[in-house]
Design an enzyme around this catalytic site. Structure first.
Site, PDB file in Angstrom:
ATOM      1  N   CYS A 296       0.817  -1.208   0.000  1.00 10.73           N
ATOM      2  CA  CYS A 296       0.000   0.000   0.000  1.00 10.73           C
ATOM      3  C   CYS A 296       0.855   1.265   0.000  1.00 10.73           C
ATOM      4  O   CYS A 296       0.402   2.335  -0.410  1.00 10.73           O
ATOM      5  CB  CYS A 296      -0.947   0.003   1.198  1.00 10.73           C
TER       6      CYS A 296
ATOM      7  N   HIS B  96      19.222  -0.435  -0.909  1.00 12.16           N
ATOM      8  CA  HIS B  96      17.818  -0.043  -0.778  1.00 12.16           C
ATOM      9  C   HIS B  96      16.952  -1.252  -0.443  1.00 12.16           C
ATOM     10  O   HIS B  96      16.095  -1.188   0.456  1.00 12.16           O
ATOM     11  CB  HIS B  96      17.339   0.598  -2.087  1.00 12.16           C
TER      12      HIS B  96
END
Length: 459
Positions: free
Chosen positions: A50, A99
């Site tokens: 989300c 990352h």
């Protein structure tokens, strides 16, 4: 080969943009298939939550592949790239790996240290494996990221301190009651925060819930969520002595509970503690209530102070994880360098095997009277000699692959063992229809072979 990630998250794109770039679970297999078929992409994984949509890829040309990935997004989401390019971020190679490690460990999440993202990344990787869109690099890196995240959460306290107002309220309640089994909660008002806090308390063992609201129908609706009892304000005051925890969040201009009302209720409670949480602004609960014996009153500032303190604790723990990530990136770097050594080792082994086979043929011709048993023993012993002679050189070349001047060291290794011809033959075989490498130094040949070896296992 290069590793890339192209994506957008809660930091770079508002929710109205993020919601346009979500993948439905049922569509992910087809999306992975189409992304894998995109030009120059060797491996791919899609991480979709989300708060983020990220496309990870192993590519042969990073700058052009950034364009190809954006084209895929443009086509898949039916949105012109000029409408979303400014919201994207792109990382390459070690920055992309770092990352991924930060994402999986919960350091890139809206709430530092949350663990849900670990499961989401793991599921994304397993789906990509199932769809056969991963290979040597991503099979290694994603497994490494999951292992790192588990270690980060087990070896640090990054996920332990409550970092939401609702959880902070529960944490405070545990300090007072120890556990919530058999406790009664009164919700005054129907605000989202008070409802969420009540939900956490209910899941922690609270058995009885009173719901108080000026609009009685709304009180009934909320009470149904907790198998609770709806009350009007007059009934709430009358039953305050039955309550252990009060959560208040109304839009009232004045106090909904006063010191006098709470004092009267406490006389009936016979010194049993009362925990009161005032989340309203302006406040619902008379601050003078705090002076009543055995009453523990907290307002929104108290809770936010706890949250900020806990967030600082998580930030300190996150710094420990950053050190772990740095070490894991270095471990990947060393592992990746050794991939280029594989063709060199293969060339050495092939040449040694050829020499051994030629020697055995010569021996058979010169000593035709040797029996099968004697030849088998000689073959085994001479093969052992060859393997022992190669053991240390192979070990050393793997070590040299991770050193500063690896190219020069491997170039010298090729020359010492005269592996040029064998490398050229291996390169020609790997390249298949491509022309034979012309006038390359051994190091250049080896580099191309290394890339070919990786490409071979990632396609």
């Amino acid at each position: 080969m290069h590793i890339m990630v192209v994506g957008l998250n809660y930091r770079t794109a508002p929710v109205e943009v993020r919601e346009r770039f979500t993948f439905a679970d049922r569509d992910l297999p087809e999306a992975l298939k189409q992304l894998k078929q995109t030009k120059s992409i060797m491996e791919c994984v899609i991480v979709a939550t989300c708060n983020r949509t990220e496309l990870y890829a192993v590519v042969d040309r990073p700058h052009l592949c950034g364009h190809y990935i954006r084209s895929f997004m443009e086509k898949w989401f039916k949105t012109p790239r000029e409408d979303f390019t400014s919201d994207l971020y792109m990382h390459e190679d070690e920055k992309a790996i770092e990352h991924l490690f930060r994402v999986t460990s919960g350091l890139d999440s809206m709430v530092i240290g949350e663990t849900q993202i670990l499961g989401q990344v793991k599921d994304a990787f397993l789906l990509a494996q199932e769809q056969k869109t991963t290979g040597t690099l991503f099979n290694s890196i994603f497994k490494q990221s999951v292992t790192l995240a588990k270690k980060a959460h087990s070896d640090t306290a990054v996920g332990e301190a409550a970092v939401s107002v609702s959880y902070a309220a529960v944490e405070l309640g545990k300090r007072i009651f120890g556990q919530f089994g058999g406790k009664t909660v009164m919700i005054v008002g129907a605000g989202k925060m008070s409802e969420l806090t009540a939900k956490h308390l209910y899941s922690s063992g609270v058995k009885k819930v009173f719901v108080v609201n000026r609009t009685y129908d709304r009180a009934v609706q909320l009470a149904d969520k907790f198998n609770g009892t709806p009350l009007d304000m007059k009934e709430a005051v009358a039953r305050l002595h039955e309550t252990d925890i009060v959560i208040s969040s109304t839009g009232s201009d004045g106090y909904v509970l006063t010191r006098e009302q709470v004092t009267a209720a406490m006389q009936k409670r016979k010194s049993r503690p009362l925990f009161m949480i005032d989340i309203a602004v302006p406040r619902d609960l008379d601050p003078a209530i705090a002076s009543v014996e055995n009453v523990f009153l907290y307002d929104i500032d108290d809770l936010e102070g706890i949250v900020e303190s806990n967030m600082e604790q998580r930030r300190q723990e996150a710094a420990k994880i950053e050190v772990l990530i740095e070490a894991e990136v270095e471990a990947y770097r060393q592992w990746y360098k050794t991939l280029g050594v594989a063709p060199l080792i293969q060339a050495l082994q092939t040449k040694a095997a050829a020499i051994h086979a030629e020697t055995m043929d010569s021996l058979t011709n010169k000593l035709p009277d040797l029996g099968d048993r004697e030849l088998k023993i000689i073959h085994k012993l001479t093969k052992s000699i060859v393997n022992q002679m190669m053991h240390d050189p192979i070990l050393r070349v793997k070590e040299m692959a991770g050193e500063k001047h690896a190219d020069q060291a491997m170039d010298m290794f090729v020359k010492l063992f005269a592996l040029e011809e064998e490398l050229e033959r291996t390169a020609e075989k790997a390249e298949k229809s491509k022309p034979v490498i012309e006038k390359s130094s051994p190091a250049d040949t080896l580099a191309k072979l290394g890339q070919g070896a990786i490409a071979a296992v990632t396609t």
